[in-house]
Design a protein around this motif. Structure first.
Motif, PDB file in Angstrom:
ATOM      1  N   THR A  66      33.985 -34.417 -21.048  1.00  0.00           N
ATOM      2  CA  THR A  66      33.148 -33.967 -19.933  1.00  0.00           C
ATOM      3  C   THR A  66      32.028 -34.963 -19.669  1.00  0.00           C
ATOM      4  O   THR A  66      31.727 -35.299 -18.521  1.00  0.00           O
ATOM      5  CB  THR A  66      32.548 -32.566 -20.226  1.00  0.00           C
ATOM      6  OG1 THR A  66      33.613 -31.654 -20.481  1.00  0.00           O
ATOM      7  CG2 THR A  66      31.703 -32.065 -19.071  1.00  0.00           C
ATOM      8  N   PHE A  67      31.405 -35.426 -20.764  1.00  0.00           N
ATOM      9  CA  PHE A  67      30.313 -36.401 -20.607  1.00  0.00           C
ATOM     10  C   PHE A  67      30.822 -37.664 -19.920  1.00  0.00           C
ATOM     11  O   PHE A  67      30.206 -38.171 -18.974  1.00  0.00           O
ATOM     12  CB  PHE A  67      29.719 -36.747 -21.978  1.00  0.00           C
ATOM     13  CG  PHE A  67      28.663 -37.809 -21.906  1.00  0.00           C
ATOM     14  CD1 PHE A  67      27.385 -37.519 -21.437  1.00  0.00           C
ATOM     15  CD2 PHE A  67      28.936 -39.125 -22.285  1.00  0.00           C
ATOM     16  CE1 PHE A  67      26.413 -38.498 -21.348  1.00  0.00           C
ATOM     17  CE2 PHE A  67      27.973 -40.119 -22.198  1.00  0.00           C
ATOM     18  CZ  PHE A  67      26.702 -39.805 -21.734  1.00  0.00           C
ATOM     19  N   TYR A  68      31.961 -38.169 -20.398  1.00  0.00           N
ATOM     20  CA  TYR A  68      32.478 -39.439 -19.884  1.00  0.00           C
ATOM     21  C   TYR A  68      32.952 -39.319 -18.430  1.00  0.00           C
ATOM     22  O   TYR A  68      32.695 -40.191 -17.598  1.00  0.00           O
ATOM     23  CB  TYR A  68      33.635 -39.914 -20.783  1.00  0.00           C
ATOM     24  CG  TYR A  68      34.222 -41.238 -20.373  1.00  0.00           C
ATOM     25  CD1 TYR A  68      33.461 -42.401 -20.404  1.00  0.00           C
ATOM     26  CD2 TYR A  68      35.547 -41.324 -19.940  1.00  0.00           C
ATOM     27  CE1 TYR A  68      33.998 -43.619 -20.013  1.00  0.00           C
ATOM     28  CE2 TYR A  68      36.100 -42.533 -19.554  1.00  0.00           C
ATOM     29  CZ  TYR A  68      35.320 -43.680 -19.597  1.00  0.00           C
ATOM     30  OH  TYR A  68      35.852 -44.883 -19.209  1.00  0.00           O
ATOM     31  N   LYS A  69      33.629 -38.193 -18.121  1.00  0.00           N
ATOM     32  CA  LYS A  69      34.244 -38.059 -16.790  1.00  0.00           C
ATOM     33  C   LYS A  69      33.303 -37.481 -15.738  1.00  0.00           C
ATOM     34  O   LYS A  69      33.416 -37.802 -14.551  1.00  0.00           O
ATOM     35  CB  LYS A  69      35.498 -37.177 -16.894  1.00  0.00           C
ATOM     36  CG  LYS A  69      36.636 -37.836 -17.685  1.00  0.00           C
ATOM     37  CD  LYS A  69      37.781 -36.864 -17.909  1.00  0.00           C
ATOM     38  CE  LYS A  69      38.890 -37.501 -18.756  1.00  0.00           C
ATOM     39  NZ  LYS A  69      39.964 -36.535 -19.081  1.00  0.00           N
ATOM     40  N   GLU A  70      32.355 -36.608 -16.174  1.00  0.00           N
ATOM     41  CA  GLU A  70      31.549 -35.886 -15.178  1.00  0.00           C
ATOM     42  C   GLU A  70      30.060 -36.244 -15.177  1.00  0.00           C
ATOM     43  O   GLU A  70      29.417 -36.195 -14.127  1.00  0.00           O
ATOM     44  CB  GLU A  70      31.675 -34.371 -15.411  1.00  0.00           C
ATOM     45  CG  GLU A  70      33.088 -33.845 -15.242  1.00  0.00           C
ATOM     46  CD  GLU A  70      33.175 -32.355 -15.533  1.00  0.00           C
ATOM     47  OE1 GLU A  70      32.111 -31.678 -15.488  1.00  0.00           O
ATOM     48  OE2 GLU A  70      34.280 -31.862 -15.829  1.00  0.00           O
ATOM     49  N   ILE A  71      29.516 -36.564 -16.348  1.00  0.00           N
ATOM     50  CA  ILE A  71      28.053 -36.698 -16.440  1.00  0.00           C
ATOM     51  C   ILE A  71      27.569 -38.138 -16.453  1.00  0.00           C
ATOM     52  O   ILE A  71      26.565 -38.467 -15.816  1.00  0.00           O
ATOM     53  CB  ILE A  71      27.527 -35.970 -17.716  1.00  0.00           C
ATOM     54  CG1 ILE A  71      27.920 -34.486 -17.666  1.00  0.00           C
ATOM     55  CG2 ILE A  71      26.021 -36.131 -17.848  1.00  0.00           C
ATOM     56  CD1 ILE A  71      27.561 -33.713 -18.927  1.00  0.00           C
ATOM     57  N   ASP A  87      18.034 -37.216 -21.055  1.00  0.00           N
ATOM     58  CA  ASP A  87      18.242 -37.583 -19.650  1.00  0.00           C
ATOM     59  C   ASP A  87      19.730 -37.783 -19.349  1.00  0.00           C
ATOM     60  O   ASP A  87      20.224 -37.390 -18.286  1.00  0.00           O
ATOM     61  CB  ASP A  87      17.477 -38.869 -19.311  1.00  0.00           C
ATOM     62  CG  ASP A  87      15.963 -38.655 -19.307  1.00  0.00           C
ATOM     63  OD1 ASP A  87      15.530 -37.485 -19.296  1.00  0.00           O
ATOM     64  OD2 ASP A  87      15.223 -39.662 -19.332  1.00  0.00           O
ATOM     65  N   LEU A  88      20.441 -38.402 -20.276  1.00  0.00           N
ATOM     66  CA  LEU A  88      21.871 -38.662 -20.060  1.00  0.00           C
ATOM     67  C   LEU A  88      22.682 -37.365 -20.058  1.00  0.00           C
ATOM     68  O   LEU A  88      23.619 -37.201 -19.272  1.00  0.00           O
ATOM     69  CB  LEU A  88      22.406 -39.606 -21.143  1.00  0.00           C
ATOM     70  CG  LEU A  88      22.082 -41.101 -20.966  1.00  0.00           C
ATOM     71  CD1 LEU A  88      22.349 -41.856 -22.269  1.00  0.00           C
ATOM     72  CD2 LEU A  88      22.909 -41.698 -19.824  1.00  0.00           C
ATOM     73  N   LEU A  89      22.320 -36.426 -20.934  1.00  0.00           N
ATOM     74  CA  LEU A  89      23.098 -35.184 -21.071  1.00  0.00           C
ATOM     75  C   LEU A  89      22.783 -34.143 -20.009  1.00  0.00           C
ATOM     76  O   LEU A  89      23.579 -33.222 -19.770  1.00  0.00           O
ATOM     77  CB  LEU A  89      22.863 -34.576 -22.464  1.00  0.00           C
ATOM     78  CG  LEU A  89      23.498 -35.320 -23.630  1.00  0.00           C
ATOM     79  CD1 LEU A  89      23.003 -34.758 -24.958  1.00  0.00           C
ATOM     80  CD2 LEU A  89      25.024 -35.237 -23.572  1.00  0.00           C
TER      81      LEU A  89
END
Length: 701
Positions: free
Chosen positions: A262-267, A342-344
């Motif tokens: 999810t992090f890699y593809k969406e966030i 901030d990234l999450l």
């Protein structure tokens, strides 16, 4: 068990005794015969040439003369006495003068006898003389250490010299030691390795390092002893790595799950560089093997190590484990925490921070949540290693700038889980290849050698004091564009007060050119409390101030994309690595950034080379290689505290080929004979057993 006489305490060597032995121990760390034998000369004097007295020149550093003592007398009274002898050859005569040990000299220097005289010629009242010369009988005695062509010169200290243990005194002890104990010197490297590289035996090498027959013998001895030094460092590092991999079964991160996907593809708001993808893949493979990962990630300033660390921690979370990230300072810990948050964007996992300034109430709640497994990622400083900090299931430890932590501090984190967690070490200090192989030789190394897309190289300029108004004008132009500026002053170790005065003087100077209310200034230095530093930095981050004046406390951990100018005052006082780190505080946004190196007009050759290097390149690895040439390994990355780099002869800047040969030989040896059971490797097995202080050799099964 065989005990060599080389293990004998230095006190029992003829001419040493208790007082000199105590001095040897305190001044040079020499405790035994073996220690003295391994105390090598740092240069050699060519004794092949004899000067005639009429060839003498006061500019010569030393001379060697063959002549006869034609007269000898003591002159002066009481404390002003001196002994003067006249040495004559077929071209003239010269005075030899002694001011100390007159009785001994008088008894041992014989009128009418021929001597070899060695010393520094000086001119006094129009005549040449040599003070406290070395005298040798002629002809020289033909002993195994006699007939010196290249005379060894040893480091000494003022305290040792008072006990006649100058270079000459140490040389005499080495002569005695080698003549009496040459047969006790045993080989340490297997014969098949010596044959492969056509190296001298240890006995021959030690004899020729102290008393070389000629230049060829000296070079052969140096190569053999450098190889030995580097070989055994690599043997220990790589054997320990093998042991760790066999002993410490690690958590197996088999799942690439919802969080990381999810992090890699969406966030994730940007595309990873190929270098970041490669390093994440290496970490992914490491954590699948079922053994403890120990990986070093090197990446230049701004190369995106934090994202790599975050994705590694999300991988741990996907597999049901907690992760922590330890930074050396509160500023850097808070910077990492903020970057991760901030990234999450408050999704996927719970992130917390623990530092020395965390309140008791915050700590109580955090300890409870951490032990219950409610916190997925904990970022912090040394506070993480406290006994009260208990994880439910720690699976990954990320350490930033490892060299700033002690060995025991790091080890405390490993012990926070029954199965040791995976270890990911990060550094923004590019490490020269030879230094990485020696200091981190037991770790797998990954390098992030690309900058994120859109990052513009920082333009670096060198200005002299006379160009200061030009620099102020440039600052004003950048501030008008809405940018911000750092001005950094050097930290003078000898006097922090002097540094603060220097910084304050700089602020006073700035106030003439940057008047309130148009310009606001933040001030940060090491004498401030953490709370005050954080307050001032936050004002700069929030764009409430345009200029930050600081000492090197901002070297790491400040990320302000809007800051486009880094001014480094007295830049010649900084090391290359530190200049590069400071420059990395800018260039973190999309705009063009600049680094201005201010210096005085008088620069040393090294200072000039450092500043020229900074102007020429932004490549941290290229800079680190030049830094290694200039400073040596001891000052880079705090390695003088590591205990690994106490090299006696080898030079990591110059001996890259020898180091590579040594490492390759160790890798080849351990891959074919991991337990060193082959009889031809028995010497290596003995070495490792001795290093483990009598503990039985650790077997890899």
């Amino acid at each position: 068990m065989f005990v060599s006489t080389l293990d004998t305490t230095i006190e029992f060597l003829k001419g040493v005794g208790p007082k000199r032995a105590e001095l040897f121990q305190k001044e040079l760390g020499i405790f035994t015969y073996e220690d003295l034998l391994n105390f090598f000369p740092f240069r050699y004097i060519d004794r092949t040439r004899f000067y005639k007295i009429n060839e003498l020149d006061p500019e010569l550093p030393y001379v060697q003369i063959l002549g006869r003592i034609t007269s000898k007398e003591q002159i002066g009274e009481k404390h002003k006495k001196r002994l003067v002898a006249r040495l004559t050859d077929d071209t003239g005569s010269i005075e030899l003068v002694w001011f100390q040990s007159l009785k001994w000299v008088d008894e041992n220097v014989t009128k009418g006898k021929v001597y070899i005289v060695f010393g520094k010629p000086t001119v006094f009242n129009g005549s040449f003389s040599i003070s406290h010369p070395d005298l040798e009988n002629y002809p020289r005695p033909a002993t195994i250490t006699g007939n010196l062509r290249l005379q060894p010169v040893y480091h000494s200290t003022e305290k040792l010299k008072k006990f006649f243990l100058d270079s000459k005194g140490i040389q005499k002890l080495q002569t005695l030691l080698i003549e009496q104990n040459l047969k006790e010197i045993v080989e340490t490297i297997p014969s098949h390795i010596l044959e492969k590289y056509q190296m001298a035996g240890r006995k021959e090498a030690l004899l020729n390092i102290h008393f070389p027959k000629d230049v060829k013998s000296l070079k052969s001895a140096e190569r053999r002893l450098k190889f030995e030094e580097l070989f055994f460092i690599q043997l220990q590092l790589l054997h320990n790595k093998q042991l760790r991999e066999m002993r410490f079964k690690g958590h197996s991160f088999d799942i690439v799950g919802e969080r990381i996907n999810t992090f890699y593809k969406e966030i994730l708001p940007f595309e990873l560089t190929n270098a970041q993808k490669r390093v994440i893949k290496e970490i992914r493979l490491d954590t699948q093997r079922g053994i403890q990962m120990n990986r070093l990630v090197q990446g230049d300033v701004g190369s995106g190590k934090t994202v790599v660390a975050l994705m590694s921690m999300l991988l741990a979370s996907d597999n049901g484990y907690q992760a922590c990230m330890m930074a050396p300072t509160e500023i850097l810990a808070r910077q990492h925490y903020q970057s991760i948050v901030d990234l999450l964007k408050d999704r996927l996992v719970k992130v917390a921070i623990l530092t020395g300034s965390s309140t008791k109430k915050q700590r109580t709640q955090l300890h409870s949540e951490l032990e219950a497994g409610e916190i997925d990622i904990l970022v912090g400083t040394h506070a993480l290693i406290e006994d009260k900090v208990v994880f439910k299931n720690l699976g990954l430890v990320v350490i930033d700038e490892q060299h700033r932590f002690g060995v025991e501090q790091r080890a405390k984190l490993w012990r926070k889980n029954l199965t040791p967690p995976h270890i990911l070490v990060m550094t923004a200090t590019p490490i020269p290849r030879t230094l990485a192989m020696t200091l981190y030789g037991d770790l797998d190394v990954s390098i992030i050698d690309e900058l994120p897309v859109g990052r513009k190289p920082i333009e670096t300029r060198h200005l002299y004091e006379g160009q200061r108004l030009r620099m102020f004008g440039f600052m004003k132009e950048e501030i008008k564009k809405g940018r911000q500026v750092y001005i950094v002053y050097p930290l003078i170790k000898e006097s922090e007060k002097l540094d603060l005065l220097h910084l304050e003087a700089g602020i006073e100077q700035l106030s003439y050119h940057f008047l309130l209310p148009d310009y606001q200034i933040s001030i940060v230095h090491g004498k401030m409390s953490n709370a005050d530093k954080q307050f001032e930095m936050q004002r700069f981050i929030d764009h409430k101030t345009q200029i930050m004046v600081a000492t090197t406390v901002i070297e790491v951990g400040v990320n302000v994309p809007n800051a486009s100018v880094m001014v480094i005052e007295n830049a010649e006082r900084f090391g290359l690595s530190q200049l590069h780190q400071l420059r990395g505080r800018v260039g973190r946004g999309a705009e063009q950034s600049f680094c201005i190196l201010m210096s005085g007009n008088k620069l040393s050759p090294d200072g000039k080379l450092r500043l020229e290097t900074m102007v020429k390149t932004n490549n941290g690895f290229e800079i680190s290689e030049i830094d290694l040439q200039l400073r040596g390994p001891g000052d880079i990355s705090g390695t003088q505290q590591s205990g690994v780099l106490e090299l006696k002869l080898a030079d990591l800047a110059k001996d890259q080929q020898i180091l590579q040969e040594a490492r390759n030989t160790v890798i080849e040896t351990l891959s074919t004979d991991p337990n060193l059971e082959n009889p031809q490797n028995s010497l290596l097995r003995t070495y490792l057993s001795k290093r483990s202080r009598g503990i039985a050799f650790d077997k890899i099964s």
